[in-house]
Design a protein around this motif. Structure first.
Motif, PDB file in Angstrom:
ATOM      1  N   ARG A  98       2.762   4.022  -3.498  1.00 34.82           N
ATOM      2  CA  ARG A  98       2.130   4.577  -2.288  1.00 34.82           C
ATOM      3  C   ARG A  98       3.191   5.077  -1.300  1.00 34.82           C
ATOM      4  O   ARG A  98       3.014   4.996  -0.092  1.00 34.82           O
ATOM      5  CB  ARG A  98       1.232   3.511  -1.640  1.00 34.82           C
ATOM      6  N   GLY A  99       4.312   5.527  -1.817  1.00 34.58           N
ATOM      7  CA  GLY A  99       5.333   6.154  -0.945  1.00 34.58           C
ATOM      8  C   GLY A  99       6.444   5.233  -0.499  1.00 34.58           C
ATOM      9  O   GLY A  99       7.402   5.675   0.136  1.00 34.58           O
ATOM     10  N   GLY A 100       6.290   3.942  -0.774  1.00 36.13           N
ATOM     11  CA  GLY A 100       7.377   3.005  -0.472  1.00 36.13           C
ATOM     12  C   GLY A 100       7.481   2.618   0.999  1.00 36.13           C
ATOM     13  O   GLY A 100       6.566   2.865   1.805  1.00 36.13           O
TER      14      GLY A 100
ATOM     15  N   HIS B 232       2.511   2.792   4.659  1.00 31.20           N
ATOM     16  CA  HIS B 232       1.208   3.372   4.991  1.00 31.20           C
ATOM     17  C   HIS B 232       0.632   4.070   3.775  1.00 31.20           C
ATOM     18  O   HIS B 232       1.372   4.464   2.860  1.00 31.20           O
ATOM     19  CB  HIS B 232       1.295   4.339   6.187  1.00 31.20           C
ATOM     20  N   CYS B 233      -0.680   4.179   3.784  1.00 30.97           N
ATOM     21  CA  CYS B 233      -1.334   4.925   2.705  1.00 30.97           C
ATOM     22  C   CYS B 233      -2.743   5.272   3.156  1.00 30.97           C
ATOM     23  O   CYS B 233      -3.248   4.717   4.138  1.00 30.97           O
ATOM     24  CB  CYS B 233      -1.371   4.122   1.408  1.00 30.97           C
ATOM     25  N   ALA B 234      -3.346   6.190   2.425  1.00 32.94           N
ATOM     26  CA  ALA B 234      -4.743   6.523   2.717  1.00 32.94           C
ATOM     27  C   ALA B 234      -5.573   5.269   2.498  1.00 32.94           C
ATOM     28  O   ALA B 234      -5.297   4.488   1.584  1.00 32.94           O
ATOM     29  CB  ALA B 234      -5.198   7.641   1.795  1.00 32.94           C
ATOM     30  N   LEU B 235      -6.574   5.120   3.350  1.00 30.78           N
ATOM     31  CA  LEU B 235      -7.402   3.914   3.303  1.00 30.78           C
ATOM     32  C   LEU B 235      -7.977   3.674   1.905  1.00 30.78           C
ATOM     33  O   LEU B 235      -7.993   2.543   1.413  1.00 30.78           O
ATOM     34  CB  LEU B 235      -8.529   4.077   4.334  1.00 30.78           C
ATOM     35  N   GLU B 236      -8.390   4.764   1.247  1.00 25.48           N
ATOM     36  CA  GLU B 236      -9.021   4.563  -0.070  1.00 25.48           C
ATOM     37  C   GLU B 236      -8.022   4.061  -1.122  1.00 25.48           C
ATOM     38  O   GLU B 236      -8.409   3.558  -2.162  1.00 25.48           O
ATOM     39  CB  GLU B 236      -9.742   5.829  -0.559  1.00 25.48           C
ATOM     40  N   ASP B 237      -6.707   4.185  -0.809  1.00 24.83           N
ATOM     41  CA  ASP B 237      -5.714   3.694  -1.777  1.00 24.83           C
ATOM     42  C   ASP B 237      -5.439   2.199  -1.617  1.00 24.83           C
ATOM     43  O   ASP B 237      -4.608   1.640  -2.338  1.00 24.83           O
ATOM     44  CB  ASP B 237      -4.388   4.456  -1.615  1.00 24.83           C
ATOM     45  N   MET B 238      -6.101   1.575  -0.661  1.00 25.18           N
ATOM     46  CA  MET B 238      -5.894   0.130  -0.465  1.00 25.18           C
ATOM     47  C   MET B 238      -6.753  -0.669  -1.444  1.00 25.18           C
ATOM     48  O   MET B 238      -7.317  -1.697  -1.084  1.00 25.18           O
ATOM     49  CB  MET B 238      -6.234  -0.273   0.975  1.00 25.18           C
ATOM     50  N   VAL B 239      -6.817  -0.195  -2.680  1.00 25.60           N
ATOM     51  CA  VAL B 239      -7.596  -0.925  -3.681  1.00 25.60           C
ATOM     52  C   VAL B 239      -6.833  -2.184  -4.042  1.00 25.60           C
ATOM     53  O   VAL B 239      -5.613  -2.186  -4.117  1.00 25.60           O
ATOM     54  CB  VAL B 239      -7.865  -0.075  -4.946  1.00 25.60           C
ATOM     55  N   GLU B 240      -7.553  -3.235  -4.275  1.00 25.47           N
ATOM     56  CA  GLU B 240      -6.907  -4.530  -4.336  1.00 25.47           C
ATOM     57  C   GLU B 240      -7.026  -5.200  -5.708  1.00 25.47           C
ATOM     58  O   GLU B 240      -6.234  -6.035  -6.076  1.00 25.47           O
ATOM     59  CB  GLU B 240      -7.539  -5.407  -3.246  1.00 25.47           C
ATOM     60  N   GLY B 241      -8.039  -4.796  -6.479  1.00 28.37           N
ATOM     61  CA  GLY B 241      -8.222  -5.464  -7.764  1.00 28.37           C
ATOM     62  C   GLY B 241      -9.216  -6.613  -7.676  1.00 28.37           C
ATOM     63  O   GLY B 241      -9.441  -7.325  -8.645  1.00 28.37           O
TER      64      GLY B 241
ATOM     65  N   ALA C 228     -11.864  -0.898  -0.809  1.00 25.77           N
ATOM     66  CA  ALA C 228     -10.593  -0.651  -0.119  1.00 25.77           C
ATOM     67  C   ALA C 228     -10.777  -0.850   1.383  1.00 25.77           C
ATOM     68  O   ALA C 228      -9.944  -1.457   2.053  1.00 25.77           O
ATOM     69  CB  ALA C 228     -10.120   0.763  -0.423  1.00 25.77           C
ATOM     70  N   MET C 229     -11.902  -0.357   1.901  1.00 25.63           N
ATOM     71  CA  MET C 229     -12.200  -0.460   3.344  1.00 25.63           C
ATOM     72  C   MET C 229     -12.330  -1.924   3.766  1.00 25.63           C
ATOM     73  O   MET C 229     -11.752  -2.345   4.769  1.00 25.63           O
ATOM     74  CB  MET C 229     -13.511   0.294   3.609  1.00 25.63           C
TER      75      MET C 229
ATOM     76  N   ASP D 146      -8.267   6.731  11.469  1.00 17.20           N
ATOM     77  CA  ASP D 146      -8.339   8.078  10.894  1.00 17.20           C
ATOM     78  C   ASP D 146      -8.066   8.072   9.393  1.00 17.20           C
ATOM     79  O   ASP D 146      -7.312   8.911   8.869  1.00 17.20           O
ATOM     80  CB  ASP D 146      -7.326   9.024  11.570  1.00 17.20           C
ATOM     81  N   GLY D 147      -8.634   7.108   8.707  1.00 13.99           N
ATOM     82  CA  GLY D 147      -8.511   7.055   7.247  1.00 13.99           C
ATOM     83  C   GLY D 147      -7.136   6.613   6.757  1.00 13.99           C
ATOM     84  O   GLY D 147      -6.838   6.726   5.562  1.00 13.99           O
TER      85      GLY D 147
END
Ligand code: MEV
Length: 443
Positions: A102-104, A238-247, A252-253, A322-323
């Protein structure tokens, strides 16, 4: 045997070990063998360790682990970590991997000024002191020129010298507050030496000036401050909110919001903040130790900074706006990559080499990422599966080692607990069951 001893420091190392074993250990022969078994086989390396401190009788081992895949400002690092606590290295590596995709980590130096003080008492007129101090300002700096010459060649040195009136807090208390740039060294010896030279000028100047000669100036101490709020680094992921998937089964939200609430709690509640920050320091101290830096100084600075507005708070912060999910840390880190242990301890040398022989600024940015990663891993576990699952899994091995389990026994019991939280009593029972023995002390 008498437990007190005179002239201990003058004894040879062997004599110290023998006295210690006889005076303080139940089985002196075993104790002596143990101390000897922890000596390095290379006499030169051992001698170096002996000379780091006084009265060395053995070496104290800590595991030296590595956490790979830390993407920091576009560079990939493998972090060296010296720490005894299970799961810290694994957590760092897991976080690093999560953020690598996610960009480090994005680290930046905010400032790198160190501060030291001449703390002194003065019973005369404040205005007279101020004008004598103004007259002394050039001489104060000149008095340190033999110490600062090399540092100045490297672009550092004394930045600023101020007189501070602290009499509102304590009668007759003043400071000379000096700001330094110590480049790639932590700078403690440099700062303290400069302050001691300046104190001589201050004492002499005040005694000789007409307006202050009748007063009394008493230098209480000259010492750097380990509180370094002007030596700051910031690190963010930081990352887009939808990328905060956790398993987990959370969206994500949901995860991002739960995570943010955990940070908010640590921002407002000191009981939680202390544990939250302790987890951050798990990551920070491990890299600090591996790179030969002073973890007590860093701990003191970070905790003082966490309480800078009068309430002890979280060192990390989080926003979901803002996402975008953003998580960051801002901490004071006064580090060195030259001097001290850096060239003396073979493993410290290797740790720095692994990191590409960074300068102090670069090391500050790496260490900040390590703290942020550790906090991310802890909060992720706490707000999803709970901390015990991961923690106790690693702890299983410690329990089995304490019980003296063989490698085969460890494998069998680890398999039994593969899907269970290994509570201490359950592991002990499994161990004795496996050996067909009753659990000691059980009825
Ligand atoms: C344990 O060493 C550290 C944690 O307690 C940190 C935290 O609670 O955030 C897991």
């Amino acid at each position: 045997m008498e437990k007190r001893i005179k002239g201990f420091s003058k004894l040879s190392k062997q004599a110290k070990m023998e006295w210690l074993a006889k005076a303080h250990l139940a089985n002196p022969t075993e104790g002596l063998t143990l101390m000897q078994s922890y000596m390095h086989s290379d006499a030169q390396i051992q001698k170096r360790h002996d000379e780091f401190i006084e009265n060395t009788v053995a070496n104290y081992f800590l595991p030296f682990g590595v956490a790979p895949n830390f993407l920091i400002n576009g560079e990939v690092y493998t972090l060296p970590m010296a720490i005894e606590e299970s799961s810290v290295v694994a957590a760092a590596a897991k976080s690093a991997q999560f953020w690598m995709a996610r960009g480090g980590f994005h680290s930046e130096i905010i400032s790198s000024t160190k501060i030291g003080h001449i703390h002194f008492m003065f019973d005369g007129d404040t205005e007279a002191l101020k004008s004598v101090f103004a007259e002394l300002s050039v001489e104060l700096k000149q008095a340190t020129s033999h110490i600062t010459a090399n540092m100045e060649k490297r672009g550092g040195g004394i930045l600023d010298i101020q007189l501070v009136d602290k009499t509102a807090a304590l009668a007759e208390y003043y400071q000379v507050e000096v700001r330094f740039d110590t480049r790639d060294s932590m700078g403690a010896n440099f700062i303290n030496s400069c302050l001691e030279e300046m104190a001589k000028v201050l004492k002499r100047g005040v005694a000789q000036a007409e307006t202050t000669a009748a007063s009394h100036l008493d230098v209480v101490m000259c010492i750097l401050s380990n509180y370094t709020p002007e030596c700051l680094v910031r690190c963010e992921v930081h990352c887009a909110l939808e990328d905060m998937v956790e398993g987990t089964d959370m969206t994500a939200m949901e995860f991002a919001h739960k995570f943010q609430r955990a940070v908010r709690i640590a921002e407002v509640e000191p009981y939680r903040a202390a544990t939250h920050n302790k987890g951050i320091m798990n990551g920070i101290d491990a890299v600090i130790l591996a790179t030969g830096n002073d973890f007590r100084a860093v701990e003191a600075a970070c905790h003082a900074y966490a309480a800078r507005d009068g309430q002890y708070r979280s060192l990390t912060h989080c926003s979901v706006e803002d996402g975008l999910f953003r998580f960051w840390i801002e901490i004071p880190l006064s580090l060195g990559t030259v001097g001290g242990l850096t060239q003396l301890h073979p493993l410290v040398k290797m740790a720095l080499e692994m990191l590409g022989n960074p300068g102090a600024h670069q090391l500050m940015m790496i260490v900040a990422a390590s703290g942020l990663a550790q906090n991310f891993a802890a909060l992720r576990a706490l707000t999803t599966t709970g901390i015990q699952k991961g923690h106790m899994k690693m702890h299983l091995l410690n329990i089995l080692n304490q019980l003296g389990a063989t490698e085969t026994e460890k494998e069998i019991i680890a398999a039994q607990f593969a899907k269970l939280v290994p509570h201490h009593a359950d592991v002990v029972k499994a161990f004795y069951d496996l050996r067909g023995l009753p659990v000691p002390g059980a009825h």
